[in-house]
Design a protein around this motif. Sequence first.
Motif, PDB file in Angstrom:
ATOM      1  N   THR A 180      -4.221   6.662   0.909  1.00  0.00           N
ATOM      2  CA  THR A 180      -3.347   5.644   0.342  1.00  0.00           C
ATOM      3  C   THR A 180      -3.756   4.258   0.819  1.00  0.00           C
ATOM      4  N   GLY A 181      -4.160   4.183   2.087  1.00  0.00           N
ATOM      5  CA  GLY A 181      -4.646   2.913   2.614  1.00  0.00           C
ATOM      6  C   GLY A 181      -5.853   2.402   1.848  1.00  0.00           C
ATOM      7  N   GLN A 182      -6.724   3.316   1.424  1.00  0.00           N
ATOM      8  CA  GLN A 182      -7.892   2.916   0.651  1.00  0.00           C
ATOM      9  C   GLN A 182      -7.483   2.278  -0.677  1.00  0.00           C
ATOM     10  N   GLU A 183      -6.407   2.772  -1.275  1.00  0.00           N
ATOM     11  CA  GLU A 183      -5.919   2.167  -2.518  1.00  0.00           C
ATOM     12  C   GLU A 183      -5.501   0.714  -2.284  1.00  0.00           C
ATOM     13  N   ILE A 184      -4.880   0.450  -1.143  1.00  0.00           N
ATOM     14  CA  ILE A 184      -4.461  -0.920  -0.821  1.00  0.00           C
ATOM     15  C   ILE A 184      -5.688  -1.790  -0.534  1.00  0.00           C
ATOM     16  N   LEU A 185      -6.682  -1.222   0.152  1.00  0.00           N
ATOM     17  CA  LEU A 185      -7.932  -1.950   0.380  1.00  0.00           C
ATOM     18  C   LEU A 185      -8.571  -2.353  -0.942  1.00  0.00           C
ATOM     19  N   ASP A 186      -8.618  -1.422  -1.869  1.00  0.00           N
ATOM     20  CA  ASP A 186      -9.207  -1.703  -3.185  1.00  0.00           C
ATOM     21  C   ASP A 186      -8.428  -2.803  -3.902  1.00  0.00           C
ATOM     22  N   LEU A 187      -7.111  -2.783  -3.760  1.00  0.00           N
ATOM     23  CA  LEU A 187      -6.282  -3.798  -4.402  1.00  0.00           C
ATOM     24  C   LEU A 187      -6.509  -5.166  -3.765  1.00  0.00           C
ATOM     25  N   PHE A 188      -6.641  -5.210  -2.450  1.00  0.00           N
ATOM     26  CA  PHE A 188      -6.927  -6.481  -1.777  1.00  0.00           C
ATOM     27  C   PHE A 188      -8.268  -7.044  -2.237  1.00  0.00           C
ATOM     28  N   ARG A 189      -9.255  -6.181  -2.355  1.00  0.00           N
ATOM     29  CA  ARG A 189     -10.566  -6.645  -2.824  1.00  0.00           C
ATOM     30  C   ARG A 189     -10.461  -7.214  -4.234  1.00  0.00           C
TER      31      ARG A 189
END
Length: 223
Positions: A180-189
């Motif tokens: 789930t954290g990776q999804e947030i990382l992708d959104l920040f990018r």
Amino acid sequence: MSQPVLVARDLTKDYPMYEETVHALRGVSLEIQPAEYVVIAGPSGSGKSTLLQLLGGIDTPSSGTVEILGTVLQSLSDRDLTRLRLTRLGFIFQRFHLLPVLTAQENVELPMAEAGVSREDRRARAGELLSYVGLAHRARHRATQLSGGEMQRVAIARALANRPALLLADEPTGELDAGTGQEILDLFRRLNQDGATLVVVTHDDRLAQQADRVIHMLDGRIG
């Protein structure tokens, strides 16, 4: 050269504790440029969250100044500072801080309502933002009906509501599992690629790896 979004000059923050004084920040200076993605990293107690609170006008420095688009926060009245935080800054927290009795749509609308945006315009904007973060289908669900990752995405949409000049995030993946954290990382990018200016406090090495610049802090100073 364009105007910096943020300029901090010689920030200090001292906390009295019993008969001693804790020096949480010791003369920190930095500039953040438009569309820059900056991570503030360091061990617990290094001063990074204190710095973020000062940059966002949530707390006041013992000395030094913070400027947002040329406006010195320390020169503002409480009312004007509240207005600047509402309209020029977006905040994303580790524990989301959504209102549980409100739907995702209503949580995103809330800062726009406080800023005086019409009902029609804020509904349209909230719908656009929930689509942007991939949650249009969850718009009518209350915060308590959402997963942690969904709550953080709603919180990001809420932070974007008033089109802020700067997004400030404190451990945005700290409450999330790796996937789930990776999804947030992708959104920040994606946010940064779309022009957002980001300052993120984190222990997450993955966030640091995708930032334009990493500021390392130790003992209240930039290393």
